[in-house]
Design a protein around this motif. Structure first.
Motif, PDB file in Angstrom:
ATOM      1  N   THR C  86       0.822  -1.216   0.000  1.00  0.00           N
ATOM      2  CA  THR C  86       0.000   0.000   0.000  1.00  0.00           C
ATOM      3  C   THR C  86       0.851   1.258   0.000  1.00  0.00           C
ATOM      4  N   LEU C  92      -4.502   7.166   0.249  1.00  0.00           N
ATOM      5  CA  LEU C  92      -5.678   6.317   0.446  1.00  0.00           C
ATOM      6  C   LEU C  92      -5.379   4.845   0.740  1.00  0.00           C
ATOM      7  N   PRO C  93      -4.535   4.172  -0.067  1.00  0.00           N
ATOM      8  CA  PRO C  93      -4.402   2.721   0.153  1.00  0.00           C
ATOM      9  C   PRO C  93      -4.003   2.316   1.580  1.00  0.00           C
ATOM     10  N   LEU C  95      -4.347   3.871   4.366  1.00  0.00           N
ATOM     11  CA  LEU C  95      -5.400   4.251   5.303  1.00  0.00           C
ATOM     12  C   LEU C  95      -6.581   3.294   5.202  1.00  0.00           C
ATOM     13  N   LEU C  96      -7.021   3.035   3.977  1.00  0.00           N
ATOM     14  CA  LEU C  96      -8.223   2.229   3.804  1.00  0.00           C
ATOM     15  C   LEU C  96      -7.944   0.753   4.051  1.00  0.00           C
TER      16      LEU C  96
END
Lengths: 343, 233, 287
Positions: C86, C92-93, C95-96
């Motif tokens: 990630t 984003l990656p 975190l998500l």
């Protein structure tokens, strides 16, 4: 360098697919609006819930997918909307339906100082900071004894009556849900087509573009955060009327109003308008089949979100759009070369 | 073919931009090659493709008879390739000495150690416990060179040695260069100052828009020919 | 004397919060990763300790001999298997993905251990106390605080005086050039996560001795740790101790006014510091 003459291509904002999709959407909206006359109340309830998640997902996607503001605390505004609506109805005797926009407005005002605090945190820390805000709201709500403290409060029958008899109440709550769902979608679509939207997309896709477009992106983010807070609170207000009850743990639930919403957007496709729609459909389908399994269902959703994030970070829709060039809500400009076979 | 460095027809990308369109070069052990060309000609991408920071999409890089195409940077260093990067890129939270020690972390045997380096650049000994980025530009360049030498490489890639340095400092550093390359090491020298680069090298290669526009020995070509190749005209 | 006692107890609890925070601070420092599942990993460590104790009959603190390496190995695998994929600049990656991980851990623990709250029994350690100058100091909180100090001192030493610490700092400064020193960033990150989860294991066991725990406690611990990091100042390990202490004291004072205000008071202290000193009380100079 290859040269093109001006006549050899055309620029358009819509595609055939998007025009058909637009027409279908309008017809669908009209049929749905008449649902109280032809559908069961179970259907109205489910459709209302669908609209709620669609709206929440669309708004969260606007923040995370286009402005880089990844909030894990949007439940702050869902809960705030519910509590403000109940407060207005209980203490000031405002009609609950009228209380919805008022709650949205009040929440947007509250979001102004909140934004100036959480915007001090960068990137991932913003995410957790927004979560802290939601926790603060939840803990304050739990202290509000006039609103039932930790166990919450139901809307008294006298207030519920103002919403009319059962049919009218269910119909108006459904119409509101429909209006909010379609409204949020339209808001985000129009915003992204605007100059600001194009700037946001350009910045997301390329750092260099930001300065040349001459839009002060910092303040745009600020304003969007506040607008989204107000709209989210209106959805929260609607949810409180769907349930006729608020309690701190349910109204400010991170699972219900943020985790599911994040999964919907990630699965459907973050940073696309279609993504949240696809994601909401997938979410409701999965839920119909798997909700009985409770924890397994959540495990599955979490795993699915991780797999998608790693394997196809643009989600189901992004994957399809890249593969097949689909676009239902075109926000950019398309250049078409007549002699090139594919487009 | 087996000795030295051989780059055959490599194509590499810098982000989405195709920076190298089939570049080849050969470098025998102990030789110095001057790599010249205008900004954006692909010089840095070529160096990065050799040391493994960029993985070529086509073509082959062989080193001492071994195919090292696409081998990551963390492994090329153990095979004796070191880079002195453009802009020095010292580790800012490490002291001068820590930067040097890290350079020698792969543990290759050879003439270079903290001691021999401090003999070469005595000022670094004086400032060894200071944060590396607190030094002057020239001193930082010495640290960057030292960091590369500490791995006792057989090939050093110098990217823009003199960029941003005062002329007197550049002169000092170039004065030390023969001592460094004199140890039987090969080097590729990327330099804006074409005259200086050609003066320190036994062969040269000129890039223009990602292609080799001229190559050979400095004496074989006229200044005008080199200049034309440089500007890609 | 009461207020002094409240403050002292708050300081000692702050040690636990510093343990929550130290791992967060470490991995943020090395790879700019904010792991949303951090709190859930603390809770996971508590459950692993519970199982180890069931199997071996060891007292909780001795169980650390198993829990720390197990969590560290899990951290290494987690980083190499999932989190490394990630990392690449986009926010984003990581975190998500870590958010998804958080939901998976919570529901996985729920499926295996039910929602019942548990506690680790440390016997006499829990009630033992010494009275100094009229103030009673519990042995457990004192031990917790001392452990936090030792852990942070150890991390600080490791960071600035060992080859691994050098590798951490170099990779954090410039991962690309660090590769050319023979440092494979995927491995360096995995070691950082292993170290982080080693600290998480200690935090989890102390948490489980001190209070009840259940599968859903993670997010709250993440938030406390995060608040301690921000209060103390990003990138400053000793700052996390100061942050933890301030948070603990604020919560203690809040609780002494009204039990319902305990957590709220901590959040308010955090927001106040965010408003007045957005970079924390002790920001790192070169930050």
């Amino acid at each position: 360098m290859t040269q093109f003459t001006l006549s050899s291509f055309s620029i358009s904002r819509s595609t055939t697919a998007s025009r058909i999709a637009g027409a279908i959407a309008l017809i669908l909206l009209a049929i749905l609006a008449a649902a109280p006359w032809w559908a069961s109340s179970a259907f109205l309830h489910l459709a209302g819930e669908f609209a709620v998640y669609l709206a929440l997902a669309t708004l969260w996607n606007l923040l995370a997918g286009y402005t880089g503001l990844v909030s894990v605390g949007q439940q702050a505004y869902v809960g705030l909307g519910g509590y403000l609506t109940f407060s207005l109805a209980l203490f000031l005797g405002v009609n609950p339906l009228l209380a919805i926009p008022l709650a949205g407005l009040a929440a947007a005002l509250i979001a102004i100082p909140v934004a100036s605090l959480v915007f001090r945190l960068q990137g991932a820390y913003f995410a957790i900071g927004s979560w802290v805000i939601a926790e603060v709201f939840r803990l304050i709500a739990a202290q509000a004894t006039a609103l039932g403290g930790g166990s919450g409060i139901s809307l008294p029958a006298a207030v519920t009556k103002q919403l009319g008899a059962k049919w009218l109440r269910e119909a108006s709550i459904f119409w509101l849900a429909l209006a909010l769902g379609a409204g949020c979608l339209a808001f985000v679509y129009l915003l992204l087509r605007s100059r600001i939207g194009l700037a946001l997309t350009a910045i997301r896709d390329s750092e260099v573009a930001s300065t040349s477009l001459g839009i002060r992106i910092g303040s745009v983010k600020h304003v969007l955060y506040i607008l989204v807070a107000g709209l989210t609170a209106m959805i929260g207000a609607l949810i409180s009327l769907q349930k006729l009850r608020v309690s701190p743990d349910a109204a400010f639930s991170v699972n219900d109003w943020t985790a599911f919403v994040i999964f919907i957007v990630v699965i459907g496709g973050i940073g696309t308008i279609e993504g949240p729609i696809i994601g909401t459909v997938v979410y409701f389908l999965l839920r119909e089949f798997l909700a009985d399994y409770g924890t397994i269902y959540l495990l599955l959703l979490g795993t699915l979100a991780i797999v998608i994030m790693l394997a196809a970070p643009k989600g189901l829709w992004g994957y399809a759009a890249e593969r097949f060039g689909w676009s239902l809500f075109p926000v950019g400009y398309r250049i078409t070369f007549p002699d090139s076979g594919k487009d | 073919m087996s000795e030295g460095l051989h780059v055959q027809d490599i194509e590499s990308f810098y982000g989405d931009f195709k920076a190298l369109h089939g570049v080849s070069l050969s470098l025998e052990p102990g030789r110095v090659l001057a790599l010249i060309g205008a900004n954006g000609a692909g010089k840095s991408t070529l160096l990065k493709s050799i040391c493994g920071l960029v993985s070529p999409k086509a073509g082959r890089v062989t080193w001492k008879g071994r195919d090292i195409t696409g081998l990551p940077g963390s492994q090329t260093v153990a095979l004796g390739i070191a880079l002195v990067p453009e802009g020095r890129r010292l580790f800012k939270s490490l002291s001068v000495e820590e930067n040097l020690i890290l350079g020698g972390q792969v543990g290759r045997k050879g003439p270079w150690s903290l001691k021999t380096l401090y003999d070469l650049f005595p000022i670094l000994n004086e400032k060894r416990s200071q944060p590396a980025t607190s030094l002057s530009g020239g001193q930082q360049q010495m640290v960057a060179i030292g960091r590369a030498l500490m791995s006792n490489p057989d090939l050093v890639l110098f990217d823009e040695l003199s960029l941003g340095l005062a002329p007197i400092v550049i002169k000092d550093i170039y004065a030390q260069l023969p001592k460094i390359t004199g140890q039987g090491m090969s080097a590729i020298l990327v330099e804006q100052d074409v005259t200086r680069a050609l003066g320190s090298a036994s062969q040269f290669l000129c890039l223009a828009e990602g292609r080799v526009s001229l190559a050979g020995r400095p004496g074989d070509h006229s200044r005008d020919a080199i200049s034309a190749a440089y500007f890609g005209t | 004397m009461d207020i002094l006692n409240t403050i002292l107890q708050g300081v000692l609890v702050g040690g636990l919060y510093a343990l929550f925070a130290a791992g967060l601070s470490l991995i943020f420092g090395v790879m700019r990763l904010v792991n949303i599942a951090h709190g859930d990993l603390i809770v996971l460590a508590a459950y692993i300790a519970m199982e180890v104790i069931k199997l071996t009959g060891l007292p909780p603190l001795a169980a650390l001999v198993f829990v720390v390496p197990v969590m560290a190995a899990f951290g290494y695998a987690l980083q190499r298997g999932i989190l490394n994929r990630t990392l690449g600049g986009d926010l984003l990656p990581p975190l998500l993905v870590s958010f998804g991980l958080s939901v998976i851990l919570q529901n996985g623990l729920l499926a295996v251990f039910t929602a019942d709250s548990r506690k680790l029994d440390a016997g006499a350690l829990e009630t033992a106390s010494a009275t100094i100058g009229g103030i009673s100091i519990g042995l457990l909180p004192a031990l917790m605080f001392a452990t936090a100090v030792a852990v942070i001192a150890g991390l600080q030493y490791l960071f600035y005086n060992t080859a691994l610490g050098r590798a951490f700092r170099a990779t954090s400064d410039d991962a690309e050039i660090a590769e050319l020193m023979g440092l494979d960033r995927r491995k360096v990150y995995a070691w950082a996560m292993a170290l982080c989860l080693g600290v998480v294991a200690i935090a989890g066991v102390f948490l489980a001795i001190r209070s009840n725990f259940d599968p859903f406690m993670g997010p709250g611990r993440l938030i406390f740790g995060f608040e301690a990091v921000i209060i103390g100042g990003l990138g400053n390990l000793w700052g996390t101790l100061a942050g933890g202490v301030i948070l603990g004291v604020a919560q203690g004072i809040g609780a002494s006014i009204d039990p319902g205000w305990q957590i709220l008071a901590g959040h308010v202290a955090f927001l106040l510091i965010l408003a007045l000193k957005p970079r924390g009380l002790f920001p790192r100079m070169d930050g």
